[in-house]
Design an enzyme around this catalytic site. Structure first.
Site, short mmCIF file in Angstrom:
data_model
loop_
_atom_site.label_atom_id
_atom_site.label_comp_id
_atom_site.label_asym_id
_atom_site.label_seq_id
_atom_site.Cartn_x
_atom_site.Cartn_y
_atom_site.Cartn_z
N ASP A 26 10.63 13.78 2.52
CA ASP A 26 10.71 12.50 1.80
C ASP A 26 9.51 12.39 0.86
O ASP A 26 8.42 12.87 1.20
CB ASP A 26 10.71 11.32 2.79
N GLU A 28 7.24 9.76 -1.82
CA GLU A 28 6.95 8.46 -2.44
C GLU A 28 6.43 8.76 -3.83
O GLU A 28 5.69 9.74 -4.03
CB GLU A 28 5.90 7.69 -1.63
N HIS A 168 8.83 3.14 4.13
CA HIS A 168 8.40 3.55 2.79
C HIS A 168 7.11 4.35 2.80
O HIS A 168 6.37 4.36 1.81
CB HIS A 168 8.27 2.34 1.85
N ASP A 173 9.45 8.14 7.00
CA ASP A 173 10.81 8.18 6.46
C ASP A 173 11.45 9.55 6.72
O ASP A 173 12.65 9.64 6.98
CB ASP A 173 10.80 7.89 4.96
#
Length: 570
Positions: A26, A28, A168, A173
């Site tokens: 994942d 960000e 988040h 995540d």
């Protein structure tokens, strides 16, 4: 690059989801496009196999640009946290090593893959990922609307009550996505999805009809042969061939199959019949014969082999060219077969361009004259109707060159047409030149094809063999150009024993008239393609196999140039 479905099935590591290694990742980001700048702010990845966590990878990344306030509010990541973090070019080597050859998994994978591929390209690293599994796409197939209103990671995590919940932040995540992946793998068994290849194809959007008919591929053999889709009343709908029947039929029920007519066929199909064959040549020939016999509505090619045409030079005192549908043992000379009337008429026009063959249709008498036509008045016909030319001279100047071109050397006709083509091009009469080029191409293609077919259809029996990938021998018995028997001699078995057994059951074939007396032209051409492979060995032949010295084969290069020129000017 993502592997094809067939490649995935052949990969041992993708046969069983339980033994497949996944890297669940994942990202960000700053919220922008992956191509604008290095927008990754955090990476979290987990390596898992068989439900066991093998390792984790987590790091903040300095994007080199200010962090938008709404990203800080959403993720809790601040500019101060990113200031001491490494840049993406320093993180990539360790991340790519962590991913290795594992299957890449992410929720909404195109987003994460887009950022990572752009970063690799920008900093000179090759993108190593070959297989991608998108859990968001997979969830759309596994969970119904009655279960979850959407396929967001947070919604799915709440519904499944996973040990981890998304917040988040990249690693948390990623861990939540691992929980989701394991939960969905548990459900996939009910959909008969057990391999990575199945899972990737299952995640792609397909029509309800395709999904409902997937069971039609169950139980089919992994062997070369022919498959027939049949309707409820047992009518053949579609006939195909493959080296692996089961694998090929399964692809009709995947997202890769987008042909409208095939989708319609699948809706009508109720079962798939498989006919295993000794090897690929037998499968191709059986496919052609089944299509010709049943004319399945969803096959476009090879349905009407009897609809071929021939260009006939009649057997009379003053022969003429005529387009006919049937061969006959009448002493005439035939050129063909042609797939359509346009090609046959173009080949006839090419001959009329350079040979003084009459174009009128009445049968001419040696005793009574007939009125001359306009072509005779224009000097484009020797006027045999008015007896201005003897049968002997007519045969020498008109009929004999055509017969020689068909059975031996078409060079005089081809050279005359090329000379005419050069004259038209020099005079900038390009439309006329294009029309003449089309006629020359039709004539030359027909002669090359006919002489190639005749070289094989004149042999009473020919036996050939080809070594297969497992060390056995593919054997074919060809009689008068028709495949009479096919067999496979397994490794460790003497091929002569297999050949003798095949001869006992081989089809009895009788010769006929013309270059394709015992089979269709397409079947004989398939046999020729197989025979002309470098690895095919000729075992026995009842007579010599060869082409005329100085025959049409030497013009294959010219024919290729003519075809290329036609495509270029279209």
């Amino acid at each position: 690059m993502q592997l094809s479905f067939d490649d995935l099935l052949d990969d041992p590591r993708s046969r069983d989801l339980f033994h497949t290694t996944f890297v669940v990742l994942d990202l960000e980001t700053t919220g922008g496009s992956p191509h604008d700048a290095d927008g990754i702010t955090e990476i979290g990845a987990v390596r898992v196999r068989g439900g066991e966590q093998l390792g984790t990878f987590a790091t903040l990344v300095n994007p080199g640009s200010p962090l938008p306030p709404f990203i800080t509010v959403l993720t809790g990541i601040t500019q101060a946290m990113l200031a001491p973090a490494p840049r993406i070019e320093a993180v990539l080597p360790a991340l790519l090593e962590f991913i290795g050859d594992a299957v890449f998994v992410a929720h909404n994978a195109p987003y994460d893959v887009g950022f990572l591929k752009a970063a690799c390209a920008r900093h000179g690293y090759p993108w190593p990922v070959r297989r991608v599994l998108d859990t968001a796409a997979l969830a759309r197939r596994v969970f119904t609307r009655d279960e979850v209103p959407n396929r967001k990671l947070s919604t799915l995590a709440r519904y499944l009550r996973t040990p981890h919940q998304p917040n988040h932040r990249a690693l948390e995540d990623a861990l939540t996505t691992v929980d989701l992946l394991h939960a969905m793998i548990g459900r996939l068994g009910g959909h008969r999805v057990h391999t990575l290849g199945d899972a990737i194809e299952f995640s792609k959007p397909i029509t309800p009809e395709q999904r409902a008919k997937r069971t039609l591929a169950d139980g089919l053999p992994h062997a070369p042969g022919v498959y027939v889709f049949r309707a409820a009343d047992d009518r053949p709908l579609y006939v195909g061939t493959s080296q692996d029947i089961a694998t090929r039929v399964r692809t009709y029920f995947t997202a890769g199959e987008k042909r409208a007519r095939i989708s319609e066929m699948i809706r009508m199909a109720t079962r798939v019949e498989a006919v295993t064959c000794a090897h690929a040549l037998e499968a191709q020939v059986r496919e052609l014969r089944l299509i010709a016999t049943h004319a399945p509505p969803y096959n476009r090619r090879s349905k009407f082999p009897e609809r071929v045409l021939w260009l006939k030079l009649t057997h009379e005192h003053f022969p003429r060219l005529s387009v006919v549908r049937q061969l006959a043992d009448d002493g005439a000379t035939y050129l063909g077969p042609f797939g359509g009337r346009r090609a046959a008429e173009a080949a006839a026009a090419a001959c009329h361009e350079v040979l003084p063959i009459r174009q009128c249709t009445p049968k001419l008498s040696l005793r009574v004259t007939s009125p001359a036509c306009a072509l005779a008045e224009l000097g484009r016909c020797p006027a045999p109707c008015e007896h201005k030319i003897t049968p002997e001279v007519y045969a020498e100047t008109a009929a004999h060159p055509f017969r020689q071109a068909v059975t031996g050397d078409p060079g005089p006709i081809v050279e005359a047409l090329l000379a005419r083509l050069r004259v038209l091009a020099a005079a900038e009469r390009f439309e006329e030149a294009a029309a003449l080029r089309e006629r020359l191409t039709a004539f030359l293609r027909a002669v090359v094809r006919m002489q190639r077919l005749s070289s094989l259809t004149g042999i009473e029996e020919l036996v050939a063999a080809r070594l297969d990938a497992q060390g056995g021998w593919e054997i074919a018995i060809i009689r008068w150009g028709r495949l009479a028997a096919a067999a496979l001699s397994p490794r460790g078995t003497h091929p002569r024993t297999t050949l003798d057994q095949a001869r006992l059951t081989a089809e009895a074939v009788s010769p006929g008239h013309g270059p394709v007396p015992a089979a269709t032209a397409e079947e004989t051409e398939r046999v020729l393609d197989w025979l002309e492979r470098p690895e095919t060995r000729l075992v026995e032949a009842s007579s010599g196999w060869g082409s005329p010295v100085g025959g049409a084969a030497r013009f294959r290069t010219l024919l290729g140039r003519l075809d290329l020129s036609a495509r270029t000017t279209e």
